[in-house]
Enzyme design. Structure first.
Site, short mmCIF file in Angstrom:
data_model
loop_
_atom_site.label_atom_id
_atom_site.label_comp_id
_atom_site.label_asym_id
_atom_site.label_seq_id
_atom_site.Cartn_x
_atom_site.Cartn_y
_atom_site.Cartn_z
N SER A 32 0.82 -1.22 0.00
CA SER A 32 0.00 0.00 0.00
C SER A 32 0.86 1.27 0.00
O SER A 32 1.84 1.37 0.72
CB SER A 32 -0.90 0.01 1.23
OG SER A 32 -1.54 1.27 1.33
N LYS A 33 0.47 2.22 -0.81
CA LYS A 33 1.17 3.51 -0.85
C LYS A 33 0.59 4.50 0.16
O LYS A 33 1.10 5.61 0.33
CB LYS A 33 1.07 4.12 -2.26
CG LYS A 33 1.83 3.34 -3.32
CD LYS A 33 1.79 4.08 -4.64
CE LYS A 33 2.37 3.28 -5.77
NZ LYS A 33 3.76 2.85 -5.61
N LYS A 83 -14.16 -3.06 2.74
CA LYS A 83 -14.96 -1.82 2.77
C LYS A 83 -16.40 -2.06 3.23
O LYS A 83 -17.01 -1.18 3.84
CB LYS A 83 -14.94 -1.15 1.40
CG LYS A 83 -13.57 -0.57 1.06
CD LYS A 83 -13.57 0.17 -0.24
CE LYS A 83 -12.15 0.59 -0.61
NZ LYS A 83 -12.09 1.36 -1.85
N ASN A 167 -21.68 -3.36 -17.96
CA ASN A 167 -21.12 -4.50 -17.22
C ASN A 167 -21.29 -5.77 -18.03
O ASN A 167 -22.16 -5.88 -18.88
CB ASN A 167 -21.83 -4.63 -15.86
CG ASN A 167 -21.03 -5.49 -14.89
OD1 ASN A 167 -19.81 -5.32 -14.80
ND2 ASN A 167 -21.67 -6.40 -14.19
N ARG A 168 -20.42 -6.75 -17.72
CA ARG A 168 -20.48 -8.06 -18.38
C ARG A 168 -21.87 -8.65 -18.21
O ARG A 168 -22.53 -9.00 -19.17
CB ARG A 168 -19.43 -8.95 -17.68
CG ARG A 168 -18.79 -9.96 -18.52
CD ARG A 168 -17.52 -10.47 -17.91
NE ARG A 168 -17.51 -10.63 -16.45
CZ ARG A 168 -16.48 -11.09 -15.77
NH1 ARG A 168 -15.38 -11.44 -16.40
NH2 ARG A 168 -16.53 -11.20 -14.46
P1 ATR Z 1 -14.72 -4.34 -7.06
O1 ATR Z 1 -15.01 -4.06 -5.62
O2 ATR Z 1 -13.28 -4.23 -7.44
O3 ATR Z 1 -15.62 -3.57 -7.97
P2 ATR Z 1 -16.37 -6.66 -7.49
O4 ATR Z 1 -17.47 -6.09 -6.64
O5 ATR Z 1 -16.06 -8.12 -7.39
O6 ATR Z 1 -15.00 -5.91 -7.26
O7 ATR Z 1 -16.73 -6.32 -9.04
C1 ATR Z 1 -15.88 -6.64 -10.08
C2 ATR Z 1 -16.39 -5.96 -11.36
O8 ATR Z 1 -15.44 -6.16 -12.40
C3 ATR Z 1 -17.70 -6.52 -11.88
O9 ATR Z 1 -18.38 -5.49 -12.54
C4 ATR Z 1 -17.23 -7.60 -12.85
O10 ATR Z 1 -18.19 -7.95 -13.83
P3 ATR Z 1 -19.36 -9.04 -13.50
O11 ATR Z 1 -20.33 -8.35 -12.58
O12 ATR Z 1 -19.95 -9.35 -14.80
O13 ATR Z 1 -18.66 -10.20 -12.84
C5 ATR Z 1 -16.06 -6.88 -13.47
N1 ATR Z 1 -15.01 -7.73 -14.06
C6 ATR Z 1 -14.05 -8.42 -13.40
N2 ATR Z 1 -13.21 -9.02 -14.27
C7 ATR Z 1 -13.63 -8.68 -15.51
C8 ATR Z 1 -13.17 -8.98 -16.82
N3 ATR Z 1 -12.11 -9.75 -17.05
N4 ATR Z 1 -13.86 -8.47 -17.87
C9 ATR Z 1 -14.94 -7.69 -17.66
N5 ATR Z 1 -15.44 -7.37 -16.44
C10 ATR Z 1 -14.78 -7.86 -15.38
#
Ligand code: ATR
Length: 301
Positions: A32-33, A83, A167-168
């Site tokens: 961590s920075k 968080k 989003n995916r």
């Molecule tokens: P964070 O707190 O970092 O946002 P998270 O709540 O697990 O972590 O969410 C990860 C996000 O990154 C999600 O929007 C995830 O998409 P999905 O909801 O479809 O899973 C997205 N994500 C993670 N890896 C990805 C990838 N390789 N390509 C596209 N979206 C990705």
């Protein structure tokens, strides 16, 4: 276990009887920075404080935080994956942290633990400091996890023309659109969701964006959420691409560069969210004493 981990990381407040002690808690936390950033702010504002690291067990945040504050700790920054735990741990949570669904800053006052979230404000300040106009801008936010949710409120408050969340999987983006619908309406912002596949399709995404923010962690594993087709549809050379990841030029950033767009990593957001936390702890009157952009420049050099 918790206190021995704290001592090993030099974060037990009882080890610093003459200083007010703060810490960043995360797992992992070794790289961590935040300690360096807060040390610089403390120097700039001539504050006698110590800021260390804390690495609670993955299911041990509440225990570690309780021990830290019981030993005299004044405030804590909280990062991945704690968080949500921090939000539950706080006795009182600010409205913006509630909307963000997460707490990244905790402090103790009069025996009560307060929680806030400075991530979104940090992102907005970094964008503005880089000369990016947000008012009436077309903004695309990629991702619908915790990192994305944390910045939607502050982005909407800048009154962009539209904010599209892509989003995916569509369900999570749809949920966020519902959650922020009232705020978007009050700011007169068109808030919409898309799937990543929609970004390739001109009929579903008919215009490019001024600002594209990658809030997925895809870059950490060497991936991008965008296909080549989506890249050519959403970017123009006047777009600005921002990746919340820092410390590397991600594939997302490389794709934007190839389209002639300007790029930024998320280091400025890290510094700016830390500045807000510092002022919450030490007093807003110190705002004119600290210089986050100088701290950022030093980190980059
Ligand atoms: P964070 O707190 O970092 O946002 P998270 O709540 O697990 O972590 O969410 C990860 C996000 O990154 C999600 O929007 C995830 O998409 P999905 O909801 O479809 O899973 C997205 N994500 C993670 N890896 C990805 C990838 N390789 N390509 C596209 N979206 C990705």
């Amino acid at each position: 276990m918790t206190s021995s981990a704290s001592i090993a990381l030099h974060t037990d407040p009882s080890l610093f009887p003459d200083l007010e002690v703060y810490a960043v808690a995360g797992n992992p936390i070794g790289h961590s920075k935040s300690p360096l950033i807060h040390q610089r702010f403390a120097e700039q504002a001539q504050q006698a404080m110590h800021y260390g690291r804390l690495q609670p067990d993955l299911n041990g945040f509440a225990k570690a935080a309780k021990a830290f504050f019981a030993a005299g700790g004044k405030g804590m920054n909280v990062t991945v994956p704690f968080k949500l735990d921090a939000q539950e741990f706080a006795d009182e949570v600010s409205a913006r942290a509630r909307l963000a669904g997460a707490v990244n800053t905790l402090w103790m006052r009069d025996g009560k633990i307060y929680g806030d979230n400075t991530d979104g404000a940090g992102l907005v300040r970094d964008l503005l400091a880089q000369g990016i106009a947000l008012e009436q801008a077309r903004i695309l936010l990629i991702g619908a996890g915790g990192a994305a949710r944390g910045v939607i409120g502050p982005l909407l408050e800048q009154s962009p023309k539209c904010l599209v969340i892509a989003n995916r999987s569509s369900a999570k983006a749809d949920e966020l659109v519902k959650l922020f619908a009232n705020l978007a309406a009050s700011q007169e912002v068109a808030l919409e969701s898309r799937t990543l596949a929609d970004l390739e399709d001109v009929s579903k995404t008919p215009y490019p964006f001024d600002v594209v923010i990658n809030a997925t962690a895809a870059g950490l594993s060497g991936e991008s959420p965008l296909t080549t087709k989506a890249v050519s549809n959403i970017f123009t050379p006047s777009s600005f691409a921002y990746d919340m990841v820092y410390g590397k030029t991600t594939v997302f950033m490389q794709q934007a560069l190839q389209r002639g767009a300007r790029i930024s990593d998320g280091l400025g957001m890290l510094v700016e969210q830390a500045a807000d936390a510092f002022l919450l702890w030490r007093g807003a009157k110190l705002a004119s004493c600290i210089d986050p952009r100088a701290v950022l420049a030093k980190l980059r050099s």
